[in-house]
Design a protein around this motif. Sequence first.
Motif, PDB file in Angstrom:
ATOM      1  N   TYR A 149      -3.569   1.646  -7.578  1.00  0.00           N
ATOM      2  CA  TYR A 149      -2.836   2.446  -8.568  1.00  0.00           C
ATOM      3  C   TYR A 149      -1.332   2.201  -8.435  1.00  0.00           C
ATOM      4  N   VAL A 150      -0.875   2.194  -7.194  1.00  0.00           N
ATOM      5  CA  VAL A 150       0.558   2.026  -6.936  1.00  0.00           C
ATOM      6  C   VAL A 150       1.026   0.624  -7.314  1.00  0.00           C
ATOM      7  N   LEU A 151       0.279  -0.388  -6.906  1.00  0.00           N
ATOM      8  CA  LEU A 151       0.664  -1.759  -7.233  1.00  0.00           C
ATOM      9  C   LEU A 151       0.728  -1.985  -8.738  1.00  0.00           C
ATOM     10  N   TYR A 152      -0.217  -1.430  -9.453  1.00  0.00           N
ATOM     11  CA  TYR A 152      -0.256  -1.566 -10.916  1.00  0.00           C
ATOM     12  C   TYR A 152       1.027  -1.016 -11.537  1.00  0.00           C
ATOM     13  N   GLN A 153       1.439   0.168 -11.078  1.00  0.00           N
ATOM     14  CA  GLN A 153       2.610   0.814 -11.657  1.00  0.00           C
ATOM     15  C   GLN A 153       3.918   0.142 -11.225  1.00  0.00           C
ATOM     16  N   VAL A 154       4.012  -0.201  -9.956  1.00  0.00           N
ATOM     17  CA  VAL A 154       5.223  -0.849  -9.465  1.00  0.00           C
ATOM     18  C   VAL A 154       5.395  -2.215 -10.131  1.00  0.00           C
TER      19      VAL A 154
ATOM     20  N   ALA B  72       8.584  -5.655 -13.734  1.00  0.00           N
ATOM     21  CA  ALA B  72       8.732  -6.589 -14.848  1.00  0.00           C
ATOM     22  C   ALA B  72       9.782  -6.108 -15.839  1.00  0.00           C
ATOM     23  N   ILE B  73       9.759  -4.821 -16.170  1.00  0.00           N
ATOM     24  CA  ILE B  73      10.743  -4.276 -17.109  1.00  0.00           C
ATOM     25  C   ILE B  73      12.137  -4.341 -16.502  1.00  0.00           C
ATOM     26  N   ALA B  74      12.252  -3.985 -15.221  1.00  0.00           N
ATOM     27  CA  ALA B  74      13.556  -4.042 -14.557  1.00  0.00           C
ATOM     28  C   ALA B  74      14.096  -5.473 -14.549  1.00  0.00           C
ATOM     29  N   ALA B  75      13.236  -6.441 -14.270  1.00  0.00           N
ATOM     30  CA  ALA B  75      13.672  -7.841 -14.261  1.00  0.00           C
ATOM     31  C   ALA B  75      14.191  -8.255 -15.631  1.00  0.00           C
TER      32      ALA B  75
ATOM     33  N   ALA C 108       1.552  -2.990   1.100  1.00  0.00           N
ATOM     34  CA  ALA C 108       1.168  -3.633  -0.170  1.00  0.00           C
ATOM     35  C   ALA C 108       2.366  -3.903  -1.063  1.00  0.00           C
ATOM     36  N   ILE C 109       3.317  -2.980  -1.109  1.00  0.00           N
ATOM     37  CA  ILE C 109       4.451  -3.180  -2.023  1.00  0.00           C
ATOM     38  C   ILE C 109       5.348  -4.326  -1.576  1.00  0.00           C
ATOM     39  N   GLN C 110       5.194  -4.773  -0.319  1.00  0.00           N
ATOM     40  CA  GLN C 110       5.965  -5.936   0.127  1.00  0.00           C
ATOM     41  C   GLN C 110       5.551  -7.193  -0.628  1.00  0.00           C
ATOM     42  N   SER C 111       4.312  -7.220  -1.115  1.00  0.00           N
ATOM     43  CA  SER C 111       3.859  -8.396  -1.873  1.00  0.00           C
ATOM     44  C   SER C 111       4.482  -8.445  -3.257  1.00  0.00           C
ATOM     45  N   VAL C 112       4.943  -7.304  -3.742  1.00  0.00           N
ATOM     46  CA  VAL C 112       5.634  -7.256  -5.037  1.00  0.00           C
ATOM     47  C   VAL C 112       7.094  -7.632  -4.850  1.00  0.00           C
ATOM     48  N   GLN C 113       7.696  -7.093  -3.803  1.00  0.00           N
ATOM     49  CA  GLN C 113       9.110  -7.376  -3.525  1.00  0.00           C
ATOM     50  C   GLN C 113       9.357  -7.212  -2.025  1.00  0.00           C
ATOM     51  N   ALA C 114       9.599  -8.298  -1.351  1.00  0.00           N
ATOM     52  CA  ALA C 114       9.799  -8.254   0.098  1.00  0.00           C
ATOM     53  C   ALA C 114      10.990  -7.379   0.453  1.00  0.00           C
ATOM     54  N   GLY C 115      10.787  -6.504   1.425  1.00  0.00           N
ATOM     55  CA  GLY C 115      11.863  -5.659   1.912  1.00  0.00           C
ATOM     56  C   GLY C 115      12.032  -4.345   1.188  1.00  0.00           C
ATOM     57  N   ILE C 116      11.246  -4.094   0.139  1.00  0.00           N
ATOM     58  CA  ILE C 116      11.413  -2.852  -0.605  1.00  0.00           C
ATOM     59  C   ILE C 116      10.856  -1.682   0.207  1.00  0.00           C
ATOM     60  N   PRO C 117      11.628  -0.595   0.351  1.00  0.00           N
ATOM     61  CA  PRO C 117      11.155   0.516   1.173  1.00  0.00           C
ATOM     62  C   PRO C 117      10.299   1.513   0.404  1.00  0.00           C
ATOM     63  N   LEU C 118       9.369   2.126   1.114  1.00  0.00           N
ATOM     64  CA  LEU C 118       8.646   3.285   0.620  1.00  0.00           C
ATOM     65  C   LEU C 118       9.511   4.498   0.926  1.00  0.00           C
ATOM     66  N   VAL C 119       9.653   5.393  -0.035  1.00  0.00           N
ATOM     67  CA  VAL C 119      10.429   6.622   0.153  1.00  0.00           C
ATOM     68  C   VAL C 119       9.455   7.776   0.357  1.00  0.00           C
ATOM     69  N   MET C 120       9.616   8.521   1.446  1.00  0.00           N
ATOM     70  CA  MET C 120       8.707   9.617   1.739  1.00  0.00           C
ATOM     71  C   MET C 120       9.363  10.592   2.705  1.00  0.00           C
ATOM     72  N   SER C 121       8.782  11.787   2.809  1.00  0.00           N
ATOM     73  CA  SER C 121       9.376  12.798   3.671  1.00  0.00           C
ATOM     74  C   SER C 121       9.026  12.541   5.134  1.00  0.00           C
ATOM     75  N   PRO C 122       9.882  13.009   6.048  1.00  0.00           N
ATOM     76  CA  PRO C 122       9.657  12.791   7.480  1.00  0.00           C
ATOM     77  C   PRO C 122       8.350  13.428   7.964  1.00  0.00           C
ATOM     78  N   GLY C 123       7.780  12.826   8.993  1.00  0.00           N
ATOM     79  CA  GLY C 123       6.543  13.337   9.565  1.00  0.00           C
ATOM     80  C   GLY C 123       5.763  12.221  10.225  1.00  0.00           C
ATOM     81  N   ALA C 124       4.530  12.525  10.619  1.00  0.00           N
ATOM     82  CA  ALA C 124       3.713  11.557  11.348  1.00  0.00           C
ATOM     83  C   ALA C 124       3.404  10.318  10.517  1.00  0.00           C
ATOM     84  N   ALA C 125       3.192  10.489   9.202  1.00  0.00           N
ATOM     85  CA  ALA C 125       2.880   9.329   8.352  1.00  0.00           C
ATOM     86  C   ALA C 125       4.082   8.396   8.260  1.00  0.00           C
ATOM     87  N   LEU C 126       5.270   8.963   8.102  1.00  0.00           N
ATOM     88  CA  LEU C 126       6.467   8.115   8.081  1.00  0.00           C
ATOM     89  C   LEU C 126       6.635   7.408   9.425  1.00  0.00           C
TER      90      LEU C 126
END
Length: 251
Positions: free
Chosen positions: A88-93, A98-101, A133-151
């Motif tokens: 789902y995420v890869l599809y949207q990103v 593409a639009i941003a480019a 997974a999002i690294q395959s779309v754009q290398a180095g792009i960060p995931l933004v999320m709140s602090p915690g064990a998952a981060l």
Amino acid sequence: MTLSIDLNADAGESFGRWKLGADEELFAVVSTVNIACGYHAGDPVNMRKAVAGARDAGCAVGAHPGYPDLLGFGRRAIPATVSDTVDYVLYQVGALTAIAADEGIELTHVKPHGSLMGTTVRDAELAVAMARAIQSVQAGIPLVMSPGAALDAVVAAGLPVTPENAADLDFDDNGFNVIEPVPAEKDPEAVAARAVQMARGSVETVTGATIPMPVTSLCIHGDRPNAVAVATAVRRRLEAEGIDVRPVGRK
């Protein structure tokens, strides 16, 4: 050394002829914009409008993917496997990339929306899989999320991540947001006071406790009825306190 913080807002959440939020006014106040990618809100035309508007205002631009839940605005939990959710995420990103480019810019981040964010911050396996997974779309792009064990798990995996949380939401004692089903107006000055506290690394919870909140970006929700007034008060207060407002990584 001057303390700095990013101020981000969700945008591009209109759909067809249905308008939500005051994107242009927000772009003049915030430093970063998270653009809906069509699953919880948004559509190709509104995505392009938001990308171009944010670019012209000098904002950093990122993707704001959500669960496939237009009816519930992405605020309902959708049962899905980690693999399906990553798709789902890869599809949207990919769509927003593409639009941003085509508008001459590169995305700066990926921030999950609503219930998808809630699931991600509670599921380390999903957070790591998504960040990888999002690294395959754009290398180095960060995931933004709140602090915690998952981060922490994303950091441990050596993947880029930006710690962030919402200044316009309340917090429980575990550091999780208290979600409003439908955003209401908030006192701009009260949110501004919380933003200053968060920029300095802590936050007060609904029980009155003070807990660590080590973030480099603060969110104001664009669909809040008085979002522009809230964001304006937050930026004014941050700058009055000597805190520089700028996108993460920008000098």
